[in-house]
Design an enzyme around this catalytic site. Sequence first.
Site, PDB file in Angstrom:
ATOM      1  N   ASP A  50       0.854  -1.180   0.000  1.00  0.00           N
ATOM      2  CA  ASP A  50       0.000   0.000   0.000  1.00  0.00           C
ATOM      3  C   ASP A  50       0.895   1.236   0.000  1.00  0.00           C
ATOM      4  O   ASP A  50       2.089   1.161   0.261  1.00  0.00           O
ATOM      5  CB  ASP A  50      -0.990  -0.005   1.164  1.00  0.00           C
ATOM      6  CG  ASP A  50      -0.326  -0.125   2.517  1.00  0.00           C
ATOM      7  OD1 ASP A  50       0.890   0.097   2.596  1.00  0.00           O
ATOM      8  OD2 ASP A  50      -1.021  -0.437   3.497  1.00  0.00           O
ATOM      9  N   ASP A  92      -7.985  -7.371   1.845  1.00  0.00           N
ATOM     10  CA  ASP A  92      -6.934  -7.482   2.859  1.00  0.00           C
ATOM     11  C   ASP A  92      -7.488  -6.984   4.173  1.00  0.00           C
ATOM     12  O   ASP A  92      -8.415  -6.168   4.202  1.00  0.00           O
ATOM     13  CB  ASP A  92      -5.710  -6.639   2.483  1.00  0.00           C
ATOM     14  CG  ASP A  92      -5.888  -5.182   2.895  1.00  0.00           C
ATOM     15  OD1 ASP A  92      -5.336  -4.794   3.942  1.00  0.00           O
ATOM     16  OD2 ASP A  92      -6.590  -4.439   2.193  1.00  0.00           O
TER      17      ASP A  92
END
Length: 376
Positions: free
Chosen positions: A89, A271
């Site tokens: 990320d 996730d």
Amino acid sequence: MYTLIKKCGNAKRGRFETPHGTIETPVFMNVGTLGVIKGAVSSMDLKEIGCQVELSNTYHLHLRPGDEVIKKMGGLHKFMNWDRPILTDSGGFQVFSLAKIRKIQEEGVYFNSHIDGRRIFMGPEESMRIQSNIASTIAMAFDECIPNPSTREYVENSVARTTRWLERCKKEMDRLNSLPDTINKKQMLFGINQGGTYEDIRKAHAKTIVDMDLDGYAIGGLAVGETHEEMYRVIDEVAPIFPDNKPLYLMGVGLPSNILEAVDRGVDFFDCVLPARNGRHGHVFTKYGKINLMNAKFELDGNPIDEGCECPACKHYSRAYIRHLFKAKEMLAMRLCVLHNLYFYNKLMEDIRKAIEGDYFKEFKEEKLHNWSGKA
């Protein structure tokens, strides 16, 4: 390249080819923030429990050990001995949630490290450079994770800036992928849809980032305080805008029931730290809901955590023994429960893929939601 294999309603069964192997979707990415799953779980363990994709955090890895260290070690895959896909990320969420004394400007964000207080700057180019040094398979664009609730004016300005940042991310990634010393010259970029709970802003932004023709797309800024109904409403509005020939990722959403509902709306990637975090505290998932192994009723329970489960914990140990380990503060307790929960999630995704292929996803979803609503 993403290939749509089958649809069952809006649920998609896909296959995403990456430089580090094939990802069968829908998929749950196991979260290893610092290149490791908390709970003494190794890369070898992840393979044994069916993990396809590991997710690591740009912000945290930038602070320690440092992305330059990771680059010198040959990239995160070599560093952590993992040869399957890794998604990083962008660091945006952590900058806006963990960091102190933030200052948002057009060029990026100035903030103080939550570890040692030092002043750091991160913008689109910096995020892309850090992720390029890490050499992940998929890099996420740098964005602002908008707090909930926020005024319409704030959200509009933030989304416009996030769009400009995405354009800069794309340009910088193209540049980095062309450099001779770049480890992964085929690094992929996913753009992130923002807009809070304002449906019209969300939809307009989704159309804008689809026009950029990225490798994949994500729905961000959810699971930050809105109700499940609001979250599903946002997904209902924006998911149809994203093309079927690209993967769609719902960021940070990870209750099993949320996953089923989002798959039913066309989401491919998920996730969440939830399974590992719950496992470290003795909260484990079963086919009939979540249980707390610390409860006294499990003191003499000779059954596995979940009957029929093939994870290392269920194949070898009883609920009573694992409860004893927690009471004795033995690290093995956390390890076994984290392994079980991650296996549970990975197996759930495998079963979801089979249900979509077999055209019985609706029935599968209803049965799971019914079973989880009871008491284990």
